[in-house]
Design an enzyme around this catalytic site. Structure first.
Site, PDB file in Angstrom:
ATOM      1  N   HIS A   1      -7.613  18.843  -7.831  1.00 15.19           N
ATOM      2  CA  HIS A   1      -7.927  19.097  -9.241  1.00 15.19           C
ATOM      3  C   HIS A   1      -6.864  18.473 -10.142  1.00 15.19           C
ATOM      4  CE1 HIS A   1     -11.193  22.024  -8.173  1.00 15.19           C
ATOM      5  NE2 HIS A   1     -10.505  21.969  -7.048  1.00 15.19           N
TER       6      HIS A   1
ATOM      7  N   TRP B   1       0.845  -1.184   0.000  1.00 12.63           N
ATOM      8  CA  TRP B   1       0.000   0.000   0.000  1.00 12.63           C
ATOM      9  C   TRP B   1       0.878   1.229   0.000  1.00 12.63           C
ATOM     10  CZ3 TRP B   1      -3.177   0.209   5.276  1.00 12.63           C
ATOM     11  CH2 TRP B   1      -2.343  -0.066   6.339  1.00 12.63           C
TER      12      TRP B   1
ATOM     13  N   HIS C   1     -11.299  15.047 -12.976  1.00 13.14           N
ATOM     14  CA  HIS C   1     -11.746  15.479 -11.657  1.00 13.14           C
ATOM     15  C   HIS C   1     -13.002  16.334 -11.740  1.00 13.14           C
ATOM     16  CE1 HIS C   1      -9.462  19.167 -12.696  1.00 13.14           C
ATOM     17  NE2 HIS C   1     -10.355  19.772 -11.933  1.00 13.14           N
TER      18      HIS C   1
ATOM     19  N   HIS D   1     -15.191  25.688  -5.235  1.00 12.02           N
ATOM     20  CA  HIS D   1     -13.908  25.884  -5.924  1.00 12.02           C
ATOM     21  C   HIS D   1     -13.747  27.341  -6.358  1.00 12.02           C
ATOM     22  CE1 HIS D   1     -10.479  25.335  -8.448  1.00 12.02           C
ATOM     23  NE2 HIS D   1     -11.124  25.308  -9.599  1.00 12.02           N
TER      24      HIS D   1
ATOM     25  N   ASP E   1     -15.273  19.574 -10.218  1.00  9.67           N
ATOM     26  CA  ASP E   1     -15.231  20.904  -9.602  1.00  9.67           C
ATOM     27  C   ASP E   1     -16.517  21.126  -8.805  1.00  9.67           C
ATOM     28  OD1 ASP E   1     -12.837  21.527 -10.890  1.00  9.67           O
ATOM     29  OD2 ASP E   1     -13.753  22.913 -12.330  1.00  9.67           O
TER      30      ASP E   1
HETATM   31 MN    MN Z   1     -10.854  21.890 -11.355  1.00  8.26          MN
END
Ligand code: MN
Length: 270
Positions: free
Chosen positions: A76, A68, A80, A86, A82
């Site tokens: 971001h 691990w 991804h 943000h 938003d």
């Molecule tokens: Mn973003």
């Protein structure tokens, strides 16, 4: 709440369609690795780091039977989501953890401007483009996501080609300011998805207002998702998108797995 026979039947039909291949699942997510391109803002702004990781153990003395690692990455980074907080226009809005899951699954429509973006990397989507799409395919759907296909996903293995900076200027496609306002304020969609590093065009810092997709969408409590892949496999209408960011408390964004359910009878690359 109780399930009606109709709704049980509908889910059974979906399960059957997935099992038979009549409905396919298309992965709209770019692979996330140390090589995944990230946004580069000019001085004096802070930049997000790319993904890095260090092992905690790898079948060794620190963990003989397990491997691990610890990650460092921006909220971001890569494909991804938003969240409204943000952007300063959405600062009193939802963090990632507060986004209702109903807003993360919905009908997807794809506007294909890949030919235009291939001819002109500064291509800007306009209200007329959206109205022409709506004239052909109907209004943008309630609770839906508009996905802007530009062919930019083909560049995602190469940071320089992906960011496409020339003479200090980022040349990537996106909506113009009036289109961003129209989509956020005059249509029923809840989010916009793009193949580029951000939801705004590369030149959007010079728009009035600057970064209008961020400003209008997040200010309206709507969302963005970036760095998508495989939009070419989606029909203009008729697919369903699943946007799955981490449920990050106070998160302004989050790396996300983004999937689409697509009827297999629709056009697919062959
Ligand atoms: Mn973003």
């Amino acid at each position: 709440m109780s399930s009606s026979p109709q709704s049980l039947n509908l889910l059974g039909e979906i399960a059957g369609a997935l099992a038979s291949g009549a409905v396919r699942i298309v992965d709209l997510t770019q692979p996330l690795s140390e090589r995944t391109p990230v946004l580069q803002l000019p001085e004096p702004f802070a930049n997000t780091p790319p993904l890095s990781r260090r092992d905690l153990s790898r079948y060794d003395d620190a963990g003989p039977a397990w491997a691990w690692s610890v990650l460092e990455l921006g909220e971001h980074t890569g494909t991804h989501f938003d969240a409204p907080i943000h952007w300063i226009t959405g600062r009193d809005g939802q963090d990632v953890a507060s986004v209702p899951p109903e807003r993360l699954i919905g009908p997807a429509v794809v506007i294909d401007k890949s030919a235009e973006a291939a001819a002109d990397p500064d291509y800007l989507l306009t209200v007329d483009d959206v109205r022409a799409f709506e004239a052909e395919h109907g209004p943008l759907p309630e609770g839906g996501w508009l996905l802007l296909r530009t062919g930019w996903d083909a560049r995602a293995d190469d940071q320089d080609a992906f960011l496409n900076v020339e003479d200090g200027r980022s040349r990537t496609p996106g909506p113009d300011a009036e289109c961003a306002r129209y989509l956020a304020h005059e249509t029923a969609i809840v989010g916009i998805g793009v193949e580029t590093v951000g939801t705004d065009a590369g030149s959007a810092g010079g728009f009035e207002p600057p970064f209008p997709v961020h400003g209008y969408f997040l200010g309206a409590g709507k969302y963005g998702v970036t760095q998508l892949a495989n939009l070419a496999e989606l029909p203009p209408t008729g697919s369903i998108i699943i946007v799955a960011p981490l449920r990050l408390v106070d998160g302004t964004g989050s790396p996300a797995r983004v999937l689409a359910l697509v009827p297999s009878t629709s056009a697919s690359p062959t």
